[in-house]
Write a protein that holds these residues in place. Structure first.
Motif, PDB file in Angstrom:
ATOM      1  N   MET A  12       0.821  -1.209   0.000  1.00 12.96           N
ATOM      2  CA  MET A  12       0.000   0.000   0.000  1.00 12.96           C
ATOM      3  C   MET A  12       0.854   1.257   0.000  1.00 12.96           C
ATOM      4  O   MET A  12       0.513   2.259  -0.642  1.00 12.96           O
ATOM      5  CB  MET A  12      -0.931   0.008   1.217  1.00 12.96           C
ATOM      6  N   LEU A  13       1.972   1.224   0.694  1.00 15.33           N
ATOM      7  CA  LEU A  13       2.870   2.384   0.719  1.00 15.33           C
ATOM      8  C   LEU A  13       3.395   2.668  -0.690  1.00 15.33           C
ATOM      9  O   LEU A  13       3.421   3.832  -1.130  1.00 15.33           O
ATOM     10  CB  LEU A  13       4.030   2.139   1.685  1.00 15.33           C
ATOM     11  N   ASP A  14       3.795   1.614  -1.394  1.00 12.52           N
ATOM     12  CA  ASP A  14       4.276   1.783  -2.770  1.00 12.52           C
ATOM     13  C   ASP A  14       3.177   2.357  -3.664  1.00 12.52           C
ATOM     14  O   ASP A  14       3.433   3.233  -4.508  1.00 12.52           O
ATOM     15  CB  ASP A  14       4.758   0.437  -3.334  1.00 12.52           C
ATOM     16  N   LYS A  15       1.965   1.872  -3.478  1.00 13.37           N
ATOM     17  CA  LYS A  15       0.836   2.342  -4.280  1.00 13.37           C
ATOM     18  C   LYS A  15       0.558   3.818  -4.008  1.00 13.37           C
ATOM     19  O   LYS A  15       0.304   4.610  -4.935  1.00 13.37           O
ATOM     20  CB  LYS A  15      -0.405   1.499  -3.945  1.00 13.37           C
ATOM     21  N   TYR A  25       5.642   8.264   6.341  1.00 13.29           N
ATOM     22  CA  TYR A  25       7.053   8.028   6.044  1.00 13.29           C
ATOM     23  C   TYR A  25       7.664   9.226   5.310  1.00 13.29           C
ATOM     24  O   TYR A  25       8.831   9.570   5.525  1.00 13.29           O
ATOM     25  CB  TYR A  25       7.216   6.737   5.231  1.00 13.29           C
ATOM     26  N   ASP A  26       6.871   9.850   4.464  1.00 10.25           N
ATOM     27  CA  ASP A  26       7.333  11.069   3.791  1.00 10.25           C
ATOM     28  C   ASP A  26       7.520  12.194   4.810  1.00 10.25           C
ATOM     29  O   ASP A  26       8.510  12.936   4.760  1.00 10.25           O
ATOM     30  CB  ASP A  26       6.316  11.514   2.729  1.00 10.25           C
ATOM     31  N   TYR A  28       8.085  11.847   7.996  1.00  6.10           N
ATOM     32  CA  TYR A  28       9.225  11.509   8.853  1.00  6.10           C
ATOM     33  C   TYR A  28      10.542  11.910   8.175  1.00  6.10           C
ATOM     34  O   TYR A  28      11.431  12.512   8.794  1.00  6.10           O
ATOM     35  CB  TYR A  28       9.232  10.009   9.165  1.00  6.10           C
ATOM     36  N   LYS A  29      10.623  11.620   6.895  1.00  6.10           N
ATOM     37  CA  LYS A  29      11.831  11.985   6.144  1.00  6.10           C
ATOM     38  C   LYS A  29      12.016  13.498   6.117  1.00  6.10           C
ATOM     39  O   LYS A  29      13.146  14.008   6.251  1.00  6.10           O
ATOM     40  CB  LYS A  29      11.735  11.439   4.718  1.00  6.10           C
ATOM     41  N   ALA A  30      10.903  14.221   5.987  1.00  2.00           N
ATOM     42  CA  ALA A  30      10.980  15.687   5.925  1.00  2.00           C
ATOM     43  C   ALA A  30      11.422  16.295   7.257  1.00  2.00           C
ATOM     44  O   ALA A  30      11.919  17.421   7.292  1.00  2.00           O
ATOM     45  CB  ALA A  30       9.622  16.259   5.516  1.00  2.00           C
ATOM     46  N   GLN A  31      11.244  15.558   8.331  1.00  2.00           N
ATOM     47  CA  GLN A  31      11.621  16.052   9.660  1.00  2.00           C
ATOM     48  C   GLN A  31      13.105  15.833   9.978  1.00  2.00           C
ATOM     49  O   GLN A  31      13.582  16.280  11.030  1.00  2.00           O
ATOM     50  CB  GLN A  31      10.783  15.357  10.740  1.00  2.00           C
ATOM     51  N   GLN A  32      13.818  15.156   9.089  1.00  2.00           N
ATOM     52  CA  GLN A  32      15.245  14.884   9.366  1.00  2.00           C
ATOM     53  C   GLN A  32      16.127  16.081   9.010  1.00  2.00           C
ATOM     54  O   GLN A  32      15.860  16.756   8.020  1.00  2.00           O
ATOM     55  CB  GLN A  32      15.695  13.644   8.578  1.00  2.00           C
ATOM     56  N   GLY A 450      12.005   2.104  10.366  1.00  2.00           N
ATOM     57  CA  GLY A 450      12.160   1.798   8.947  1.00  2.00           C
ATOM     58  C   GLY A 450      10.793   1.597   8.329  1.00  2.00           C
ATOM     59  O   GLY A 450       9.768   1.602   9.008  1.00  2.00           O
ATOM     60  N   GLU A 451      10.760   1.423   7.037  1.00  2.00           N
ATOM     61  CA  GLU A 451       9.487   1.286   6.340  1.00  2.00           C
ATOM     62  C   GLU A 451       8.890  -0.096   6.532  1.00  2.00           C
ATOM     63  O   GLU A 451       9.509  -1.104   6.185  1.00  2.00           O
ATOM     64  CB  GLU A 451       9.670   1.558   4.839  1.00  2.00           C
ATOM     65  N   CYS A 452       7.679  -0.124   7.098  1.00  2.00           N
ATOM     66  CA  CYS A 452       6.883  -1.352   7.151  1.00  2.00           C
ATOM     67  C   CYS A 452       7.663  -2.537   7.696  1.00  2.00           C
ATOM     68  O   CYS A 452       7.667  -3.624   7.116  1.00  2.00           O
ATOM     69  CB  CYS A 452       6.329  -1.673   5.764  1.00  2.00           C
ATOM     70  N   THR A 453       8.340  -2.318   8.807  1.00  2.00           N
ATOM     71  CA  THR A 453       9.143  -3.382   9.396  1.00  2.00           C
ATOM     72  C   THR A 453       8.258  -4.465   9.993  1.00  2.00           C
ATOM     73  O   THR A 453       7.062  -4.280  10.211  1.00  2.00           O
ATOM     74  CB  THR A 453      10.057  -2.827  10.498  1.00  2.00           C
ATOM     75  N   GLN A 454       8.866  -5.597  10.299  1.00  2.00           N
ATOM     76  CA  GLN A 454       8.198  -6.721  10.960  1.00  2.00           C
ATOM     77  C   GLN A 454       8.967  -7.072  12.233  1.00  2.00           C
ATOM     78  O   GLN A 454       9.195  -8.241  12.545  1.00  2.00           O
ATOM     79  CB  GLN A 454       8.135  -7.917  10.015  1.00  2.00           C
ATOM     80  N   SER A 455       9.339  -6.044  12.992  1.00  2.00           N
ATOM     81  CA  SER A 455      10.237  -6.280  14.126  1.00  2.00           C
ATOM     82  C   SER A 455       9.591  -7.139  15.207  1.00  2.00           C
ATOM     83  O   SER A 455      10.253  -7.994  15.807  1.00  2.00           O
ATOM     84  CB  SER A 455      10.697  -4.947  14.716  1.00  2.00           C
ATOM     85  N   TYR A 456       8.301  -6.934  15.480  1.00  2.00           N
ATOM     86  CA  TYR A 456       7.646  -7.743  16.508  1.00  2.00           C
ATOM     87  C   TYR A 456       7.495  -9.196  16.057  1.00  2.00           C
ATOM     88  O   TYR A 456       7.618 -10.124  16.862  1.00  2.00           O
ATOM     89  CB  TYR A 456       6.267  -7.154  16.841  1.00  2.00           C
ATOM     90  N   VAL A 457       7.217  -9.381  14.776  1.00  2.00           N
ATOM     91  CA  VAL A 457       7.123 -10.729  14.222  1.00  2.00           C
ATOM     92  C   VAL A 457       8.463 -11.445  14.373  1.00  2.00           C
ATOM     93  O   VAL A 457       8.528 -12.595  14.819  1.00  2.00           O
ATOM     94  CB  VAL A 457       6.701 -10.679  12.741  1.00  2.00           C
ATOM     95  N   ASP A 458       9.544 -10.758  14.012  1.00  2.00           N
ATOM     96  CA  ASP A 458      10.876 -11.367  14.103  1.00  2.00           C
ATOM     97  C   ASP A 458      11.227 -11.712  15.548  1.00  2.00           C
ATOM     98  O   ASP A 458      11.790 -12.777  15.832  1.00  2.00           O
ATOM     99  CB  ASP A 458      11.938 -10.421  13.524  1.00  2.00           C
ATOM    100  N   LEU A 459      10.902 -10.798  16.476  1.00  2.00           N
ATOM    101  CA  LEU A 459      11.203 -11.053  17.889  1.00  2.00           C
ATOM    102  C   LEU A 459      10.405 -12.245  18.399  1.00  2.00           C
ATOM    103  O   LEU A 459      10.956 -13.131  19.076  1.00  2.00           O
ATOM    104  CB  LEU A 459      10.882  -9.816  18.730  1.00  2.00           C
ATOM    105  N   ALA A 460       9.111 -12.276  18.088  1.00  2.00           N
ATOM    106  CA  ALA A 460       8.264 -13.380  18.561  1.00  2.00           C
ATOM    107  C   ALA A 460       8.774 -14.719  18.037  1.00  2.00           C
ATOM    108  O   ALA A 460       8.832 -15.710  18.785  1.00  2.00           O
ATOM    109  CB  ALA A 460       6.821 -13.152  18.133  1.00  2.00           C
TER     110      ALA A 460
END
Length: 653
Positions: A12-15, A25-26, A28-32, A450-460
């Motif tokens: 969906m982000l790509d779309k 995400y845009d 967030y990037k603008a705030q850097q 990061g964009e659309c991470t799966q950090s909780y999935v990886d941790l679990a």
């Protein structure tokens, strides 16, 4: 990367980028680069002398104009975050208490008491008599007693006595047993004003006291009274992902945190008049889907599908099939009003305390809940004809099936049955090593990771592979649900011991326990484990831990602080909220363990957090002496009773 390999939210982000629609995400990037002083908690604007900054590296200022140093700056920020998080959860709890009273008085049409057994249990906690009394009479008094917890002038919170006796003594010794919820929030704001409390250790003590007013006060009131009104969650099948939205249906997305709105939408979505209106616009039916914690509430009680978690709210609207996104409070982005301009979607706010410029408003109150809900549903049905078919895009992604609804009561029942419900089988399997320990994962999803991470999935996945049972709440649970981790079949990704337990009990190794307020369920579960015996006398003795990988909200800080103050080691990813104050950082990550038996850890590298949690659990096992391999023996009844007596802590009956 092919679409098949991408997550639904990445698709969906790509779309949206192809369509030149701005996303978080845009922004967030603008705030850097983000403000360095602010990220280190070294910017203060609590009075008009400032704003003041402290330079932690070079020859710049080391104190604010009033003389406050880095530790005071950071401790004030930390306390204000804890107080704000407590206020969010507790105002939610207050709304539920008001609804319980209104329901008991017959002033909230459509709502009713669904869990009488839990009502009586909570009445007992409040020392309310139940014998020979009408259910609504009991419910009204429980609701009124709950409301008193917010502003009573004397005493401490009643739910604190649900903790193990050893934990209560620690709170009393440190002077952090929470008084009235509103008093703790107010005092926290008072202390952090210019010229108030200027001792970082004392400020941190108050952060524990106000956070305990969240976990053992506002959040627990919200969870327990919602169970009374809407039903205590039991295992239920559900689906998760944006694929739950349907092209030929009227789609209503409910987003926010207070389930009374969502429950009213569900109640009002059926009936001949609604069916007739749907048929008149050529739709096949209505789909109700949840976002964020409202999604978790609807999922664990009804199996209603969840469209996604926090960072998926813009993506849900961008499918082009959402007729109405109806919101209440917390974690709702103002940007949704701009996103809605690209589609036919109507953004509808419902509470006078949470309006958004550019959104339509339908005021929602207990006494007119069904009327308001029906108005919103008819608005959605009428908007179906305005859908632009050229903009319809529902990701062709599988909708993971899942099992949710693992409340504290359900876990006890599944472990011991109706007549022997207890945590004894869990404790036994921790003692014998099949399960090494338990980790609760909670919290937000964030573009910082990061964009659309799966950090909780990886941790679990890492934890269950190492025989650690996972309990998930909030948006962390949402990501795990979308990641397909909440099915009993996932036992095949577990270590041998946890797999054996999951097969025997029939549970997934990742248990969905509800919304972010439902972290109070984790507190009760840990208390039950400690009281059951065999794993020490207090929560801090247990091989358990908590983790929040992508914290965003001040609510997350309050949750982390009440977990630590309750004796649960807690690791946060991303960044420390007090990084610019080394002494305060040391207090949170080291010295607190001496005071309350638990501490914080902060780790920017999210991939390291799993190892930190597992190390902590093994150290707790070592301290309990249960890592020693023993010859297996079958006990007769007399030996079993003797062993149980030996395992019970002093004073346990």
């Amino acid at each position: 990367m092919e679409d098949k390999q991408k997550t639904t939210d990445q698709i969906m982000l790509d779309k949206m980028r192809e369509s030149k629609i701005e996303t978080m995400y845009d922004r967030y990037k603008a705030q850097q680069p983000q403000c360095g002083y602010g990220s280190l908690a070294l910017c203060c604007r609590h009075c008009n002398y400032g704003p003041c900054n402290i330079d932690p590296f070079g020859p710049g200022p080391k104190r604010g104009i009033c003389g406050a140093d880095a530790n005071t700056f950071a401790a004030r920020h930390f306390l204000r975050m804890s107080a704000a998080g407590t206020a969010c959860h507790s105002d939610h709890g207050r709304a539920v208490a008001h609804l319980l009273v209104a329901t008991a008085r017959g002033e909230a049409p459509g709502y009713r008491i669904k869990d009488v057994e839990k009502l009586k249990m909570i009445a007992e906690c409040f020392d309310i008599k139940t014998k020979d009394r009408e259910i609504n009479e009991i419910a009204e008094e429980v609701g009124e007693m709950a409301l008193m917890e917010f502003g009573k002038p004397y005493g401490t919170l009643l739910f604190l006595k649900r903790a193990p006796a050893a934990r209560q003594k620690i709170w009393e010794k440190l002077g952090i047993a929470s008084r009235a919820i509103d008093r703790e929030v107010t005092e926290s704001m008072h202390r952090t004003g210019m010229g108030g409390d200027q001792d970082y250790r004392n400020l941190t003590k108050q952060a524990m006291r106000v956070s305990l007013a969240d976990g053992w006060g506002g959040s627990m009131i919200a969870t327990e009274l919602q169970d009374i009104l809407f039903g205590t969650p039991k295992p239920v099948q559900g689906r998760a992902n944006l694929g739950v939205l349907k092209k030929d249906y009227v789609n209503i997305v409910v987003h926010g945190h207070e389930p009374q709105l969502a429950e009213a939408i569900v109640m009002a979505s059926t009936g001949p008049d609604i069916e007739k209106a749907v048929a008149a616009v050529g739709a096949k039916g209505i789909v109700i889907a949840g976002l964020c914690c409202t999604a978790n509430e609807l999922l664990v009680r009804h199996g209603i599908p969840m469209a996604g978690h926090m960072t998926m709210q813009e993506g849900a609207m961008a499918t082009g099939v959402v007729e109405v996104m109806v919101v209440d409070i917390q974690c709702v982005m103002q940007a949704l009003a701009e996103t809605a301009k690209h589609f036919h979607t109507k953004l509808v706010t419902t509470l006078s305390k949470a309006k958004i410029s550019g959104a339509e408003h339908v005021e929602f109150e207990d006494e007119n809940a069904l009327e308001s809900a029906k108005k919103i549903i008819l608005m959605a049905i009428g908007n179906y004809k305005n859908r632009d078919k050229k903009k319809v895009f529902i990701p062709d992604a599988s909708e993971p099936n899942l099992i949710a609804g693992f409340s504290h009561e359900t876990i006890k029942y599944m472990l011991g049955g109706r007549f022997r419900a207890s945590y004894r089988p869990l404790n036994d399997n921790i003692i014998n090593g099949r399960i090494r320990g338990v980790v609760g994962i909670a919290g937000c999803t964030s573009p910082k990771a990061g964009e659309c991470t799966q950090s909780y999935v990886d941790l679990a996945k890492e934890l269950i592979a190492n025989n650690i049972l996972v309990v998930a709440t909030g948006c962390a649970a949402g990501q795990c649900a979308s990641g397909g981790l909440m099915l009993p079949e996932l036992k095949d990704q577990c270590g041998a011991g946890l797999k054996e337990v999951c097969e025997a009990v029939g549970i997934p190794p990742v248990l969905h326990s509800g919304a972010c307020v439902d972290n109070s369920r984790i507190l009760i579960a840990c208390s039950e484990m400690a009281k059951e015996g065999g794993l020490g006398n207090d929560i801090s003795d247990l091989p358990v831990a908590g983790a929040c990988l992508e914290w965003m909200s001040e609510k997350a800080i309050a949750i982390g602080q009440f977990l630590v103050a309750s004796g649960i080691y807690t690791v946060f990813g991303m960044n420390s909220p007090v990084a610019g104050a080394p002494d305060l950082q040391n207090l949170l990550t080291k010295e607190l363990e001496e005071q309350v038996g638990a501490r914080w850890d902060f780790q920017q590298d999210i991939k390291k957090i799993g190892k930190m949690l597992m190390y902590h659990i093994e150290m707790k096992r070592e301290a309990l002496g249960i890592n020693v391999k023993k010859e297996r023996k079958l006990y007769d009844m007399a030996e079993r009773r003797a062993l149980e007596q030996e395992c019970k802590p002093a004073g346990h009956h």
